[in-house]
Scaffold this motif. Sequence first.
Motif, mmCIF file in Angstrom:
data_model
loop_
_atom_site.group_PDB
_atom_site.id
_atom_site.type_symbol
_atom_site.label_atom_id
_atom_site.label_comp_id
_atom_site.label_asym_id
_atom_site.label_seq_id
_atom_site.Cartn_x
_atom_site.Cartn_y
_atom_site.Cartn_z
ATOM 1 N N ARG A 167 75.957 -8.215 62.712
ATOM 2 C CA ARG A 167 76.937 -7.138 62.549
ATOM 3 C C ARG A 167 77.867 -7.428 61.382
ATOM 4 O O ARG A 167 78.272 -6.511 60.652
ATOM 5 C CB ARG A 167 77.711 -6.961 63.860
ATOM 6 C CG ARG A 167 76.828 -6.465 65.011
ATOM 7 C CD ARG A 167 77.490 -6.615 66.345
ATOM 8 N NE ARG A 167 77.710 -8.019 66.694
ATOM 9 C CZ ARG A 167 78.211 -8.435 67.856
ATOM 10 N NH1 ARG A 167 78.522 -7.545 68.793
ATOM 11 N NH2 ARG A 167 78.388 -9.721 68.099
ATOM 12 N N ARG A 170 75.975 -6.651 58.152
ATOM 13 C CA ARG A 170 76.007 -5.226 57.820
ATOM 14 C C ARG A 170 77.300 -4.872 57.089
ATOM 15 O O ARG A 170 77.305 -4.112 56.115
ATOM 16 C CB ARG A 170 75.870 -4.381 59.093
ATOM 17 C CG ARG A 170 74.469 -4.323 59.664
ATOM 18 C CD ARG A 170 74.280 -3.109 60.553
ATOM 19 N NE ARG A 170 75.149 -3.106 61.709
ATOM 20 C CZ ARG A 170 74.864 -3.674 62.871
ATOM 21 N NH1 ARG A 170 73.715 -4.328 63.017
ATOM 22 N NH2 ARG A 170 75.696 -3.618 63.895
ATOM 23 N N TYR A 174 77.772 -3.641 53.215
ATOM 24 C CA TYR A 174 78.539 -2.423 52.930
ATOM 25 C C TYR A 174 79.597 -2.700 51.859
ATOM 26 O O TYR A 174 79.787 -1.896 50.941
ATOM 27 C CB TYR A 174 79.192 -1.909 54.206
ATOM 28 C CG TYR A 174 79.954 -0.613 54.013
ATOM 29 C CD1 TYR A 174 79.296 0.606 54.012
ATOM 30 C CD2 TYR A 174 81.340 -0.624 53.810
ATOM 31 C CE1 TYR A 174 79.994 1.794 53.807
ATOM 32 C CE2 TYR A 174 82.039 0.559 53.608
ATOM 33 C CZ TYR A 174 81.356 1.764 53.613
ATOM 34 O OH TYR A 174 82.041 2.940 53.404
ATOM 35 N N ARG A 190 83.951 -0.337 61.849
ATOM 36 C CA ARG A 190 83.078 0.786 62.213
ATOM 37 C C ARG A 190 81.660 0.556 61.704
ATOM 38 O O ARG A 190 80.688 0.829 62.421
ATOM 39 C CB ARG A 190 83.645 2.079 61.649
ATOM 40 C CG ARG A 190 82.856 3.322 62.059
ATOM 41 C CD ARG A 190 83.576 4.602 61.701
ATOM 42 N NE ARG A 190 83.729 4.770 60.263
ATOM 43 C CZ ARG A 190 84.890 4.722 59.617
ATOM 44 N NH1 ARG A 190 86.019 4.487 60.266
ATOM 45 N NH2 ARG A 190 84.937 4.897 58.308
ATOM 46 N N GLU A 191 81.527 0.035 60.497
ATOM 47 C CA GLU A 191 80.196 -0.249 59.959
ATOM 48 C C GLU A 191 79.465 -1.304 60.780
ATOM 49 O O GLU A 191 78.239 -1.279 60.881
ATOM 50 C CB GLU A 191 80.311 -0.715 58.500
ATOM 51 C CG GLU A 191 80.673 0.366 57.520
ATOM 52 C CD GLU A 191 79.618 1.441 57.426
ATOM 53 O OE1 GLU A 191 78.413 1.105 57.454
ATOM 54 O OE2 GLU A 191 79.993 2.627 57.344
ATOM 55 N N SER A 192 80.207 -2.227 61.347
ATOM 56 C CA SER A 192 79.590 -3.309 62.123
ATOM 57 C C SER A 192 79.490 -2.974 63.605
ATOM 58 O O SER A 192 79.044 -3.814 64.391
ATOM 59 C CB SER A 192 80.389 -4.602 61.945
ATOM 60 O OG SER A 192 81.711 -4.451 62.428
ATOM 61 N N THR A 193 79.925 -1.763 63.995
ATOM 62 C CA THR A 193 79.892 -1.296 65.396
ATOM 63 C C THR A 193 80.690 -2.199 66.331
ATOM 64 O O THR A 193 80.298 -2.409 67.476
ATOM 65 C CB THR A 193 78.444 -1.140 65.910
ATOM 66 O OG1 THR A 193 77.812 -2.430 66.003
ATOM 67 C CG2 THR A 193 77.621 -0.231 65.004
ATOM 68 N N LEU A 194 81.794 -2.738 65.835
ATOM 69 C CA LEU A 194 82.676 -3.571 66.637
ATOM 70 C C LEU A 194 84.067 -2.954 66.655
ATOM 71 O O LEU A 194 84.423 -2.177 65.760
ATOM 72 C CB LEU A 194 82.757 -4.989 66.056
ATOM 73 C CG LEU A 194 81.501 -5.850 66.113
ATOM 74 C CD1 LEU A 194 81.681 -7.081 65.238
ATOM 75 C CD2 LEU A 194 81.175 -6.261 67.548
ATOM 76 N N SER A 195 84.850 -3.319 67.658
ATOM 77 C CA SER A 195 86.250 -2.915 67.641
ATOM 78 C C SER A 195 86.957 -3.657 66.517
ATOM 79 O O SER A 195 86.485 -4.706 66.039
ATOM 80 C CB SER A 195 86.918 -3.247 68.977
ATOM 81 O OG SER A 195 87.048 -4.655 69.123
ATOM 82 N N PHE A 199 86.045 -7.442 65.519
ATOM 83 C CA PHE A 199 85.504 -7.655 64.184
ATOM 84 C C PHE A 199 86.346 -8.674 63.417
ATOM 85 O O PHE A 199 85.809 -9.620 62.819
ATOM 86 C CB PHE A 199 85.462 -6.336 63.421
ATOM 87 C CG PHE A 199 85.120 -6.483 61.967
ATOM 88 C CD1 PHE A 199 83.821 -6.740 61.565
ATOM 89 C CD2 PHE A 199 86.112 -6.387 60.993
ATOM 90 C CE1 PHE A 199 83.508 -6.885 60.219
ATOM 91 C CE2 PHE A 199 85.805 -6.537 59.650
ATOM 92 C CZ PHE A 199 84.504 -6.796 59.259
#
Length: 270
Positions: A167, A170, A174, A190-195, A199
Amino acid sequence: MNLRDPATPDSFTPTVRRLMAGEFDEGPTYATYRRRGTTDWLLLHTLDGRGNVGSGVQAGPGVTTLIRPGTLQDYGTAGDRWHFLFAHFHPRPDWLPLLEWPSVAPGILQLHPSPAAADRITHALSEAVRHQDSVLTQGELLSVNALEAALLWCDTQNPKAAQIDDRLLRAIEYIDRNLRADLSVAVLARESTLSVSRFAHLFRTQLATTPQQFVERRRLDTAARLLELTTRPVAAIATEVGFPDPLYFSTRFRRLTGHSPTHYRRQLTQ
C-alpha cells in the motif's frame, strides 16, 4: 509419466548464453526432467493453473519459483493446466543478493508475492519475453533489463529482504507520477486505501521519515536532476516538481544542498 522415476530420460537442455525467456501454456501431460539441472538459474512464474516444481512443492497462480544451477529439474503440470512465464539466465554479479530467497526444497527457492507485486512481476517478465524476439540490436539488453526489474519486484516480496508494504508502494508510485499535484497526507492515504492516521504511522515506521518529508525530498531530488541535465529556467523546474513559489523552492533547495538552484547548476560547469 512418473516425474521422479530415475529411468525417465532427460528432457532437452537449452544452451543459454545470457538469458532465454518464454511463456508456456501447457496441458496435463507437460513435464520436464533434467537430472543434472542446468548451468543457469531457472525462474518460473505461474500465471494460471498449477505446476509441480519439485518434490512435494507446487506453484499456483502468482507464485514465483527459482531453481539453482545444478539442481535436479523435475517439474510439470499439476492438474489440467499450467500457464507460466520462465527465464533461464546467468545472473550478473550484482544480482546475486536478489536471488537469496527462502528455500522450500534443496536448490529450490520460492516467493508468494502479493497480487499487486505478482502483476508487476508478470509485466516485467512479459517484457523480457517480448524484447528477446526484438529486431533491435538492443533487444537482448532490453530483455535483460526487464528480467532485472522482475527480480527487483521479487525482492520487495522477499521476507529475507527489507520490505515495504504494497500500500505504501502504491503511494510512492503515485508521488513519482504526480510530483506537481496535491500530495497531502490525505491524498496519499486515499491512494493507499488506508486511513490518514494509519498511513502516516506505517509510512514513518517503514521508511523512517514522514510522508511530507518524503514528498519534499522526492521533489528536490528530481529538481536537482533537471538542473543537471536541462537548461530549463529555475522557475519552470520549480513548477514542474510541485513548488509553485520559486522563492520557497530556492529556500528548500538551498537547505538540502547548501546551494541555490542557480549556483548548483553553475558549479556543474566549472
